[in-house]
Design a protein around this motif. Structure first.
Motif, mmCIF file in Angstrom:
data_model
loop_
_atom_site.group_PDB
_atom_site.id
_atom_site.type_symbol
_atom_site.label_atom_id
_atom_site.label_comp_id
_atom_site.label_asym_id
_atom_site.label_seq_id
_atom_site.Cartn_x
_atom_site.Cartn_y
_atom_site.Cartn_z
ATOM 1 N N ALA A 308 0.833 -1.212 0.000
ATOM 2 C CA ALA A 308 0.000 0.000 0.000
ATOM 3 C C ALA A 308 0.864 1.256 0.000
ATOM 4 C CB ALA A 308 -0.923 -0.008 1.219
ATOM 5 N N ALA A 309 2.061 1.162 0.604
ATOM 6 C CA ALA A 309 2.941 2.337 0.704
ATOM 7 C C ALA A 309 3.742 2.558 -0.573
ATOM 8 C CB ALA A 309 3.909 2.153 1.879
ATOM 9 N N HIS A 310 3.951 1.493 -1.343
ATOM 10 C CA HIS A 310 4.924 1.528 -2.427
ATOM 11 C C HIS A 310 4.683 2.671 -3.425
ATOM 12 C CE1 HIS A 310 6.676 -0.015 -6.293
ATOM 13 N NE2 HIS A 310 7.717 -0.034 -5.492
ATOM 14 N N GLY A 311 3.480 2.702 -4.003
ATOM 15 C CA GLY A 311 3.178 3.729 -5.011
ATOM 16 C C GLY A 311 3.271 5.129 -4.430
ATOM 17 N N ARG A 312 2.809 5.268 -3.188
ATOM 18 C CA ARG A 312 2.801 6.588 -2.554
ATOM 19 C C ARG A 312 4.233 7.086 -2.312
ATOM 20 N NH1 ARG A 312 -0.673 6.153 2.679
ATOM 21 N NH2 ARG A 312 -0.077 8.342 2.770
ATOM 22 N N LEU A 313 5.088 6.196 -1.853
ATOM 23 C CA LEU A 313 6.490 6.606 -1.623
ATOM 24 C C LEU A 313 7.165 6.957 -2.935
ATOM 25 C CD1 LEU A 313 7.534 4.084 1.178
ATOM 26 C CD2 LEU A 313 7.573 6.580 1.367
ATOM 27 N N LEU A 314 6.859 6.161 -3.982
ATOM 28 C CA LEU A 314 7.442 6.460 -5.297
ATOM 29 C C LEU A 314 7.010 7.835 -5.784
ATOM 30 C CD1 LEU A 314 7.214 3.240 -7.535
ATOM 31 C CD2 LEU A 314 9.259 4.353 -6.609
ATOM 32 N N ARG A 315 5.761 8.188 -5.447
ATOM 33 C CA ARG A 315 5.260 9.512 -5.867
ATOM 34 C C ARG A 315 5.790 10.627 -4.981
ATOM 35 N NH1 ARG A 315 0.549 6.387 -6.946
ATOM 36 N NH2 ARG A 315 -0.334 6.782 -4.882
ATOM 37 N N GLY A 316 6.608 10.267 -3.997
ATOM 38 C CA GLY A 316 7.237 11.296 -3.163
ATOM 39 C C GLY A 316 6.485 11.608 -1.887
ATOM 40 N N GLU A 317 5.424 10.849 -1.608
ATOM 41 C CA GLU A 317 4.687 11.106 -0.361
ATOM 42 C C GLU A 317 5.496 10.657 0.845
ATOM 43 O OE1 GLU A 317 0.533 9.979 0.035
ATOM 44 O OE2 GLU A 317 0.383 9.938 -2.145
ATOM 45 N N ARG A 318 5.420 11.424 1.926
ATOM 46 C CA ARG A 318 6.129 11.100 3.161
ATOM 47 C C ARG A 318 5.222 11.400 4.338
ATOM 48 N NH1 ARG A 318 8.789 9.420 -0.417
ATOM 49 N NH2 ARG A 318 10.884 9.993 -1.036
ATOM 50 N N SER A 319 5.338 10.632 5.406
ATOM 51 C CA SER A 319 4.688 11.002 6.666
ATOM 52 C C SER A 319 5.726 11.698 7.526
ATOM 53 C CB SER A 319 4.190 9.765 7.418
ATOM 54 O OG SER A 319 3.128 9.155 6.735
ATOM 55 N N PRO A 320 5.321 12.773 8.228
ATOM 56 C CA PRO A 320 6.279 13.417 9.127
ATOM 57 C C PRO A 320 6.610 12.475 10.289
ATOM 58 C CG PRO A 320 4.074 14.353 9.389
ATOM 59 C CD PRO A 320 4.002 13.402 8.239
ATOM 60 N N LEU A 321 7.829 12.576 10.819
ATOM 61 C CA LEU A 321 8.248 11.645 11.874
ATOM 62 C C LEU A 321 7.602 11.967 13.224
ATOM 63 C CD1 LEU A 321 11.979 10.918 10.992
ATOM 64 C CD2 LEU A 321 9.976 9.457 10.657
ATOM 65 N N ASP A 322 6.860 13.094 13.306
ATOM 66 C CA ASP A 322 6.130 13.329 14.556
ATOM 67 C C ASP A 322 4.681 12.865 14.453
ATOM 68 O OD1 ASP A 322 5.146 15.229 12.881
ATOM 69 O OD2 ASP A 322 5.550 16.948 14.198
ATOM 70 N N LEU A 323 4.354 12.175 13.352
ATOM 71 C CA LEU A 323 3.008 11.604 13.204
ATOM 72 C C LEU A 323 2.823 10.507 14.246
ATOM 73 C CD1 LEU A 323 0.585 11.787 11.108
ATOM 74 C CD2 LEU A 323 1.506 9.680 10.149
ATOM 75 N N ASP A 324 1.616 10.438 14.824
ATOM 76 C CA ASP A 324 1.394 9.414 15.855
ATOM 77 C C ASP A 324 0.560 8.270 15.310
ATOM 78 O OD1 ASP A 324 1.929 8.496 18.348
ATOM 79 O OD2 ASP A 324 1.213 10.325 19.351
ATOM 80 N N ALA A 325 0.640 7.147 15.963
ATOM 81 C CA ALA A 325 -0.260 6.038 15.641
ATOM 82 C C ALA A 325 -1.673 6.461 16.010
ATOM 83 C CB ALA A 325 0.138 4.802 16.429
#
Ligand code: KG4
Ligand code: ZN
Length: 344
Positions: A308-325
């Motif tokens: 699920a993450a693969h395409g999004r990461l390829l498109r340059g999407e990132r989650s900030p490291l202060d994002l919480d569960a």
């Protein structure tokens, strides 16, 4: 792109490595500690994740024949799930991403289940109607584009997997209940008992399973222990058939009402053979294409999270490291554009 996926939302500690569309490694460690309690004990689950997550990550890298230095991204389940369990995998992944300066993405667990259908394949042909059925969810979701979700129906009480688990407990078949009931049901007569198909004939696209559990309980109360033993397979088959009928009928109604051309099955209950066969038969010749996830990726695993993450990461999407569960995190909240505002 070589990606590490981590899943720890409930009682499976899982890690996987994918390289583009290729699955290089998948490790799933199911916590057996809960079996004696007949259900997941949250506190025990998070402690087990603490113990096991580093080990499954190491094992996945070893199976893939890769070192941490070769990873190009990390993805982990952000929610929904048990708070303590989610925190372990999610923060492990963020720490690794921080330490190795790797791109990181938090993934919605149910979106992961949907992407289990597309492991080793291109992105799905959309729009699609998705039936998401797991231990905690029973939802009909219209997926109009990548990360564009609209919930069009859902259970009013128990989830389908929860119904399997509760009825298995009632019958003394152990836990998790879905696989146990299906195994016993194989030799049974699905028409032996006429359990209710809840909401049959009622408008709307919702589901209900709590009455079915009560119906099973009542059907047992009236009978002796010998009868129950003699007809265990019939009881299981009749119960399973009632669940499958409700799921199939409501889903096909949704497909008709929404004019869907593509149906996608997702979540642990998608492993159910009776349901798979029933949906295949129901869709045949209707112009409604059916995607069934491979059995290996139906129940919780980390391949689906990485996929699920693969395409999004390829498109340059990132989650900030202060994002919480996020323990409560439905697919509409995970829709594109909504994800950066933390759902309550
Ligand atoms: O997706 P999953 O692994 O975890 C959650 O996200 O909840 O789903 C687990 C659920 C359990 O309720 C389990 O009993 C059910 O999926 N399940 C099945 C089968 N395999 C797992 N239900 C019916 N038939 C199966 N073969
Ligand atoms: Zn799941």
């Amino acid at each position: 792109m070589i990606l590490l996926g981590i899943e720890s939302s409930c009682d499976e500690s899982a890690a996987a490595v994918i390289d583009g569309q290729l699955v290089r490694a998948s490790v799933v460690s199911t916590q057996l500690i809960h079996t004696r309690w007949g259900g997941v004990v949250p506190e025990l689950a998070s402690r087990e994740h603490l113990r096991v997550v580093p080990a499954v990550v190491r094992q996945a890298l070893a199976e893939a024949g890769l070192g941490v230095a070769e990873l190009e991204g990390v993805a982990a389940t952000r929610g929904p799930g048990l708070p303590g369990s989610l925190l372990v995998g999610f923060h492990f992944a963020k720490s690794l991403a921080y330490a190795r300066r790797l791109p990181f993405l938090g993934v919605n667990h149910m979106e992961g289940h949907i992407y289990a259908n597309f492991v080793g394949e291109e992105e799905p042909a959309l729009p699609a109607l998705v039936l998401v059925i797991s231990g905690g969810h029973t939802q009909l979701v219209e997926m109009s584009g990548p990360r564009r979700f609209r919930i069009v129906g859902q259970t009013l009480d128990d989830a389908a997997g929860e119904a399997f688990d509760k009825v298995a407990k009632l019958l003394g078949l152990g836990w998790p209940g879905g696989p146990a009931i299906s195994r016993v049901a194989e030799g049974g007569d699905p028409a032996f008992l006429d359990y209710p198909r809840a909401l049959a004939g009622r408008a709307g696209l919702d589901f209900s399973f709590s009455g079915l559990k009560t119906a099973v309980l009542h059907s047992l109360r009236a009978q002796s222990g010998e009868w129950r033993q003699a007809h265990l397979a019939d009881i299981c088959a009749s119960f399973e058939q009632a669940v499958c009928d409700q799921l199939a009928r409501r889903t096909l109604r949704a497909a008709r009402e929404l004019g869907s051309r593509q149906l996608v099955l997702a979540g642990g209950v998608a492993a159910n053979q009776r349901l798979r066969a029933q949906l295949e038969a129901a869709c045949a010749g209707t112009g409604l294409a059916l995607a069934l996830p491979p059995l290996a990726w139906c129940t919780d695993n980390a391949v689906m999270i990485a996929r699920a993450a693969h395409g999004r990461l390829l498109r340059g999407e990132r989650s900030p490291l202060d994002l919480d569960a996020t323990p409560r995190f439905d697919l509409e909240q995970a829709s594109r554009g909504a994800e950066e505002s933390d759902p309550a």
